[in-house]
Design an enzyme around this catalytic site. Sequence first.
Site, PDB file in Angstrom:
ATOM      1  N   TRP A 122       7.757  -4.464   4.131  1.00  0.00           N
ATOM      2  CA  TRP A 122       7.694  -3.699   2.870  1.00  0.00           C
ATOM      3  C   TRP A 122       7.178  -2.279   3.093  1.00  0.00           C
ATOM      4  O   TRP A 122       7.407  -1.398   2.272  1.00  0.00           O
ATOM      5  CB  TRP A 122       6.833  -4.424   1.844  1.00  0.00           C
ATOM      6  N   ASP A 123       6.476  -2.043   4.207  1.00  0.00           N
ATOM      7  CA  ASP A 123       5.995  -0.695   4.518  1.00  0.00           C
ATOM      8  C   ASP A 123       7.139   0.303   4.467  1.00  0.00           C
ATOM      9  O   ASP A 123       6.956   1.463   4.083  1.00  0.00           O
ATOM     10  CB  ASP A 123       5.380  -0.663   5.920  1.00  0.00           C
ATOM     11  N   GLU A 251      -2.974 -10.647   1.498  1.00  0.00           N
ATOM     12  CA  GLU A 251      -2.528 -11.824   2.242  1.00  0.00           C
ATOM     13  C   GLU A 251      -3.633 -12.843   2.503  1.00  0.00           C
ATOM     14  O   GLU A 251      -3.368 -13.891   3.088  1.00  0.00           O
ATOM     15  CB  GLU A 251      -1.881 -11.376   3.558  1.00  0.00           C
ATOM     16  N   LYS A 317      -7.724  -8.624   1.103  1.00  0.00           N
ATOM     17  CA  LYS A 317      -7.230  -7.841   2.236  1.00  0.00           C
ATOM     18  C   LYS A 317      -6.865  -6.436   1.795  1.00  0.00           C
ATOM     19  O   LYS A 317      -7.144  -5.461   2.487  1.00  0.00           O
ATOM     20  CB  LYS A 317      -6.018  -8.530   2.869  1.00  0.00           C
ATOM     21  N   GLN A 318      -6.179  -6.336   0.669  1.00  0.00           N
ATOM     22  CA  GLN A 318      -5.875  -5.041   0.072  1.00  0.00           C
ATOM     23  C   GLN A 318      -5.687  -5.216  -1.422  1.00  0.00           C
ATOM     24  O   GLN A 318      -5.281  -6.275  -1.886  1.00  0.00           O
ATOM     25  CB  GLN A 318      -4.656  -4.393   0.706  1.00  0.00           C
TER      26      GLN A 318
END
Length: 350
Positions: A122-123, A251, A317-318
């Site tokens: 997805w980056d 994640e 995680k984010q």
Amino acid sequence: MTIRNEDQSKNTIEGALKKGETVKFSLVGSVCISRDFNDPKSESERQVIYVSYLGTERILKEHFALWEDLWKGDIEIEGDDEAQLVARSALFNLYSNALENSRLSISPMGLSGTFYSGHIFWDSEIWMYPPLLFLNQSHAKSMIDYRTDRLKAAENRAMTYGYKGAMFPWESDDKGEEATPINALTGQFEHHITADVAVALWHYYNMTQDKDWLIKEGSPLMRKIAEFWTSRASKNTNGSYSIRYVIGADEYAEGVDDNAFTNAAAKKALKYATLASAICGKTALHIWKEISDNLVIGQMQNGVTQEYQGYKGETIKQADANLLAYPLGIITDPKQIKKDLEYYAAKVDQ
């Protein structure tokens, strides 16, 4: 001066120089692979011979001219030399890892590392693609060509998982098949990537207004993505819709329901498929709008956008809930954006 190849593994340059003399030499290398050529070794040698015959001066002149053209898409920052250097370093790496008409995308780390094996995540669509879309549309188009070329693989993946439409892999290899290591659940459950692709497609049309591309490639793929989310979402008794058992950008949370970013990206994918269909003279299914309008995006008692159903302040995680402001643009109230940022800043794993 002579060049000798002593043992087929290294070259040696020998010669005698007089005091004050200078010598220049150039090294030429080429890398070809079997995906592109039946005989990559011979093709590599041919390219080296070709370049050596053209000569260093001509090659460098053409090289600099190409980069001069690329740098027409630049970011200029006044009064902060360090920020200027960082911005141009980032652009240099983007330009170095993309190629016009290649129909290829960019892996995390690009050519600077092998950790991700050149696979596409997805980056590509969410973080690397947007600046290229603004500054160099030909490079950006190659990145979305990578997805349109792999529609059949995405359709096959959706079918094997029991869904309709097209389901893109979390870690996409050259064929567009799932390449996530089997011990990671992201390959099975990080489904927001399929919505991220639709977001990128719609942004390309908005930037270029290329209706011919939208009719032939963009809209058909967006419709397949909408079909996937229609089969992936489930209706609740109160009329809302949920997307259950996913892994979001956070994640650490595996197998959660109604992940904020996943649901928000799916909302956008369904909306964009509807808009694209109208432009192309196609009928959009009413269910796309119904699901898009009613996908659950939760809030906690403190008014903060909820990371996922049942989230109670765990380390993450984010902070994918913050992505509803940017890049998705679903949350636009500055007060809400600030509240979400302040809350999740303390929750992200440092």
